[in-house]
Write an enzyme that holds these catalytic residues in place. Structure first.
Site, PDB file in Angstrom:
ATOM      1  N   ASP A  24      12.993 131.971  33.423  1.00  0.00           N
ATOM      2  CA  ASP A  24      12.316 129.464  32.443  1.00  0.00           C
ATOM      3  C   ASP A  24      10.274 131.229  32.422  1.00  0.00           C
ATOM      4  OD1 ASP A  24      11.253 128.210  31.217  1.00  0.00           O
ATOM      5  OD2 ASP A  24      11.721 126.730  33.076  1.00  0.00           O
ATOM      6  N   HIS A  41      10.219 135.834  24.159  1.00  0.00           N
ATOM      7  CA  HIS A  41      11.888 136.120  24.329  1.00  0.00           C
ATOM      8  C   HIS A  41      11.909 138.156  24.625  1.00  0.00           C
ATOM      9  CE1 HIS A  41      12.654 131.629  24.331  1.00  0.00           C
ATOM     10  NE2 HIS A  41      12.611 131.450  22.815  1.00  0.00           N
ATOM     11  N   LEU A 135      27.139 146.800  39.527  1.00  0.00           N
ATOM     12  CA  LEU A 135      26.078 146.039  39.665  1.00  0.00           C
ATOM     13  C   LEU A 135      26.978 144.694  38.241  1.00  0.00           C
ATOM     14  CD1 LEU A 135      23.108 144.067  40.457  1.00  0.00           C
ATOM     15  CD2 LEU A 135      23.029 144.554  38.254  1.00  0.00           C
TER      16      LEU A 135
HETATM   17  C1  IPE Z   1      16.442 126.907  31.618  1.00  0.00           C
HETATM   18  O1  IPE Z   1      15.214 126.787  30.991  1.00  0.00           O
HETATM   19  C2  IPE Z   1      17.032 127.310  30.548  1.00  0.00           C
HETATM   20  C3  IPE Z   1      17.014 128.459  30.783  1.00  0.00           C
HETATM   21  C4  IPE Z   1      16.312 129.494  31.056  1.00  0.00           C
HETATM   22  C5  IPE Z   1      17.732 129.652  29.754  1.00  0.00           C
HETATM   23  P1  IPE Z   1      14.399 125.822  30.198  1.00  0.00           P
HETATM   24  O2  IPE Z   1      13.357 125.984  29.630  1.00  0.00           O
HETATM   25  O3  IPE Z   1      15.888 125.151  28.967  1.00  0.00           O
HETATM   26  O4  IPE Z   1      15.015 123.680  31.817  1.00  0.00           O
HETATM   27  P2  IPE Z   1      13.881 123.077  30.793  1.00  0.00           P
HETATM   28  O5  IPE Z   1      13.503 122.399  29.981  1.00  0.00           O
HETATM   29  O6  IPE Z   1      12.441 123.113  31.545  1.00  0.00           O
HETATM   30  O7  IPE Z   1      14.667 121.788  32.737  1.00  0.00           O
HETATM   31  C1  IPE Z   2      13.094 130.438  28.977  1.00  0.00           C
HETATM   32  O1  IPE Z   2      11.997 130.268  28.897  1.00  0.00           O
HETATM   33  C2  IPE Z   2      13.492 130.867  28.252  1.00  0.00           C
HETATM   34  C3  IPE Z   2      15.231 129.941  27.450  1.00  0.00           C
HETATM   35  C4  IPE Z   2      15.485 128.683  27.814  1.00  0.00           C
HETATM   36  C5  IPE Z   2      16.345 130.839  26.118  1.00  0.00           C
HETATM   37  P1  IPE Z   2      11.430 129.015  27.674  1.00  0.00           P
HETATM   38  O2  IPE Z   2      11.330 129.115  26.377  1.00  0.00           O
HETATM   39  O3  IPE Z   2      11.903 127.688  28.454  1.00  0.00           O
HETATM   40  O4  IPE Z   2       9.952 129.086  28.698  1.00  0.00           O
HETATM   41  P2  IPE Z   2       8.664 128.132  28.188  1.00  0.00           P
HETATM   42  O5  IPE Z   2       9.739 127.919  29.383  1.00  0.00           O
HETATM   43  O6  IPE Z   2       8.534 126.639  27.528  1.00  0.00           O
HETATM   44  O7  IPE Z   2       7.708 128.397  28.906  1.00  0.00           O
HETATM   45 MG    MG Z   3      11.313 126.428  29.491  1.00  0.00          MG
END
Ligand code: IPE
Ligand code: IPE
Ligand code: MG
Length: 245
Positions: A24, A41, A135
């Site tokens: 995240d 990403h 892995l």
């Molecule tokens: C969790 O992160 C999902 C992934 C990392 C793929 P999110 O960014 O979607 O989660 P919330 O919305 O902060 O809980």
């Molecule tokens: C995690 O990073 C990747 C996915 C959920 C696919 P985010 O896109 O949720 O990044 P933040 O949380 O908005 O910084």
């Molecule tokens: Mg996120």
């Protein structure tokens, strides 16, 4: 491997064989730099590459990473399609390297609603890495713990209705075998990047006794030093599973 057969010895937590990661913070990483979320990403994929390369040397045998949740469809269509595109790009560019490193790819989540192109790329990548014994890298795609449990419950009802299993024989082990994760033990350690202290629907059943470790580091900045730090913290934990210490 049985999904519920675990090392349940109290205090037995020296090495994390199975590490789950909530990758995240990609969006915040990009925003801090005035870049589009897609750039975050992309940088997140680089972090994944680093961790996959280094994890086996730290004794990690299984890595399960949250790449796209059942709730991530709520994002703007543009971001969703960028994520799907990046997945295909990652699979196509990385599969030979993964195979060479002895990494076997697997997935959890309902792939049936992913774009056909993503599904095809996944099929190819899984087939060409099938021999990897160093892995197991499991990508959670269109994955949600609740959706997975509901799918398993439906399978179970069908099995009971068909007379393949008697209701009296249903226990946690029977249920766990119907989850997407049936072929792996529960995660020993769950790492979350970017400081959020929540599961966000990841591995709800499987994390019942998983050790949690959260870092403020945003996922694109995550490196082997952070994994090492997490594993060191894990080694100091006392896993009691409800027993006495
Ligand atoms: C969790 O992160 C999902 C992934 C990392 C793929 P999110 O960014 O979607 O989660 P919330 O919305 O902060 O809980
Ligand atoms: C995690 O990073 C990747 C996915 C959920 C696919 P985010 O896109 O949720 O990044 P933040 O949380 O908005 O910084
Ligand atoms: Mg996120």
């Amino acid at each position: 491997m049985d999904g519920v057969t675990q090392d349940h010895d109290a205090g037995g937590s020296a090495r994390a064989r199975h590490v789950a990661i909530i990758m995240d913070g990609n969006g915040r990483w990009a925003a801090k730099r005035g870049l589009p979320r897609e750039a975050g990403h992309r940088a997140g994929i680089e972090a994944l590459r680093r961790v996959v390369r280094g994890a086996p040397d730290l004794g990690v045998e299984m890595l399960t990473v949250y790449a796209f949740s059942t709730e991530n469809w709520r994002r703007p269509a543009e971001e969703v399609s960028a994520l799907m595109r990046l997945l295909v790009e990652f699979l196509e560019s990385e599969t030979p390297e993964l195979a060479a490193q002895g990494v076997a790819l697997a997935t959890i989540g309902d792939l049936s609603v992913l774009p056909q192109e993503s599904q095809a790329a996944l099929r190819r990548a899984l087939a060409s890495t099938a021999g990897g014994g160093r892995l197991l890298l499991t990508l959670a795609l269109n994955y949600g713990g609740r959706a997975e449990i509901v799918r398993a419950a439906k399978k179970l009802v069908r099995m009971v209705q068909a007379g393949d299993v008697s209701l009296d024989d249903v226990d946690e082990a029977v249920f766990a075998r119907l989850l997407d994760t049936h072929a792996m033990p529960d995660p020993d350690l769950l790492v979350r990047a970017s400081g959020e202290e929540r599961l966000s629907n990841f591995l709800l059943w499987q994390s019942a006794y998983t050790e949690l470790w959260v870092t403020e580091t945003l996922w694109p900045d995550f490196g082997m030093e952070h994994l090492q730090q997490a594993l060191r913290a894990y080694a100091g934990r006392d896993r009691r599973y409800g027993s006495h210490s």
